[in-house]
Write a protein that holds these residues in place. Structure first.
Motif, PDB file in Angstrom:
ATOM      1  N   GLU A 171     -53.485 -37.517 -57.682  1.00 21.09           N
ATOM      2  CA  GLU A 171     -53.654 -36.289 -57.197  1.00 21.09           C
ATOM      3  C   GLU A 171     -53.845 -35.139 -58.065  1.00 21.09           C
ATOM      4  OE1 GLU A 171     -50.499 -36.723 -53.342  1.00 21.09           O
ATOM      5  OE2 GLU A 171     -49.636 -36.634 -55.171  1.00 21.09           O
ATOM      6  N   ARG A 172     -53.152 -34.920 -59.190  1.00 19.99           N
ATOM      7  CA  ARG A 172     -53.523 -34.042 -60.032  1.00 19.99           C
ATOM      8  C   ARG A 172     -55.147 -34.001 -60.593  1.00 19.99           C
ATOM      9  NH1 ARG A 172     -49.387 -32.364 -65.007  1.00 19.99           N
ATOM     10  NH2 ARG A 172     -50.536 -30.460 -65.785  1.00 19.99           N
ATOM     11  N   HIS A 207     -49.388 -29.925 -50.783  1.00 21.13           N
ATOM     12  CA  HIS A 207     -48.385 -30.033 -51.795  1.00 21.13           C
ATOM     13  C   HIS A 207     -48.192 -29.069 -52.752  1.00 21.13           C
ATOM     14  CE1 HIS A 207     -45.513 -32.413 -54.291  1.00 21.13           C
ATOM     15  NE2 HIS A 207     -45.847 -31.702 -55.081  1.00 21.13           N
ATOM     16  N   ALA A 244     -52.867 -33.135 -51.773  1.00 24.33           N
ATOM     17  CA  ALA A 244     -52.661 -32.402 -52.982  1.00 24.33           C
ATOM     18  C   ALA A 244     -52.512 -30.942 -52.655  1.00 24.33           C
ATOM     19  CB  ALA A 244     -53.551 -32.856 -54.072  1.00 24.33           C
ATOM     20  N   LEU A 288     -47.370 -33.255 -59.144  1.00 23.75           N
ATOM     21  CA  LEU A 288     -48.269 -34.182 -58.461  1.00 23.75           C
ATOM     22  C   LEU A 288     -48.319 -35.497 -59.277  1.00 23.75           C
ATOM     23  CD1 LEU A 288     -51.244 -31.623 -57.851  1.00 23.75           C
ATOM     24  CD2 LEU A 288     -49.835 -32.700 -56.277  1.00 23.75           C
TER      25      LEU A 288
END
Length: 311
Positions: A136-137, A174, A171, A132
């Motif tokens: 996003e993380r 993902h 996210a 990520l």
């Protein structure tokens, strides 16, 4: 409260020994949570500890009377400091020798009992989080792991709540496409670790080889300090040959012991009593799909004592 000891070291209010004031009490109460947030964002316990020090220095100067929710405020400071630290880590990775793996943590049995926490800090999930982007993380960790609201996260990452909601959606998709398939039972994990330990101690690899998935990937992190594989090894055949060669070397030299690493069963290999290698695994549907071996001594400093984590 002074920001430095006489010898120049920055104090950790959790262990400083003085009678705590309200700011210190609040920080200490949430310290394990803040460390966990920083670690899940960074994949580095050393950097997470630095982020906690920076968080403390900023928190110590805050007017508590103006703070409505001390936990949320502390998480916001920690997140912002971790985002800044991610840029530094990104530059460090560009010149890193060989594969980069998260720093393993020796964790207590109670972490393993908290399934959500154990899954969020597992080496397999930490590897997924590495895919990520920084924002996003941060959004994924704060929303999906710690359950913060979109408004709180927006303040932490300097985005609007609408933008945060969109980032969280991306996210989540993902991570869902890359995370381990289904929950891993403790028995499956222990079986895999026991097979690895048997291979090292007896030279009998068959049980371990039978557990390798056809598309298993093995990664080794030596950081240019210790010998390690320069690139990933993929496939049951190549990984099996790699394990056979490794066992031939490690069997006579080292001893191995099972341990709880990042909330899951793992293996510690020692040479002359010193930790030389930590092995963690990813298991999907009963088969080993990932083998993560950390040899870089700079990443093994949190393996001699348990690291407390918290949601």
């Amino acid at each position: 409260m002074s920001s430095e000891h006489a010898d120049g070291r920055r104090p950790d209010p959790a262990t400083d020994g003085r009678r705590p004031d309200p700011a210190t009490e609040a920080f200490v109460a949430h310290r394990n949570l803040l460390f966990t947030v920083a670690y899940e964002m960074l994949g580095s316990a050393v950097d997470a500890e630095d982020v906690l020090q920076e968080t403390w220095l900023r928190w110590a100067g805050v007017d508590l009377a103006a703070v409505r929710d001390r936990r949320a405020y502390l998480v916001r400071i920690t997140t912002r400091q971790a985002l800044g630290r991610l840029r530094t880590i990104g530059r460090r990775k560009e010149s890193y020798v060989g594969p980069w793996l998260p720093e393993p943590l020796l964790t207590s049995p109670d972490v393993a009992e908290q399934v959500e926490l154990a899954d969020s800090v597992s080496m397999a999930m930490m590897m997924v989080l590495e895919t990520l982007g920084p924002i996003e993380r941060a959004v994924f960790v704060l929303r999906e792991v710690f359950g913060l609201g979109y408004e709180e996260i927006a303040e932490a990452v300097d985005k609007t709540p609408v933008a945060v909601r969109q980032i969280a959606h991306r996210a989540r998709a993902h991570v869902a496409a890359r995370r381990p398939r289904g929950a891993v039972s403790a028995d499956e994990a222990r079986t895999a670790i026991a097979a690895f330990q048997r291979a090292v101690e007896t030279g009998d690899l068959q049980q371990l080889l039978d557990l390798l998935a056809p598309d298993v990937v093995a990664l080794s992190d030596g950081g240019g300090i210790k010998q390690a594989m320069p690139r990933p090894t993929v496939g049951a055949g190549p990984v099996g040959r790699l394990l056979a060669a490794g066992v031939a070397v490690w069997g006579p030299l080292g001893t191995c012991e099972p341990a709880q690493v990042n909330g899951h069963p793992a293996l510690i290999l020692r040479v002359d009593g010193e930790i030389d290698l930590v092995v963690a695994m990813r298991i999907d549907e009963g088969l080993i799909t990932g083998i993560y071996s950390v040899r870089n001594p700079e990443k093994l400093t949190h393996m001699e004592r348990e690291t407390p984590l918290s949601l």
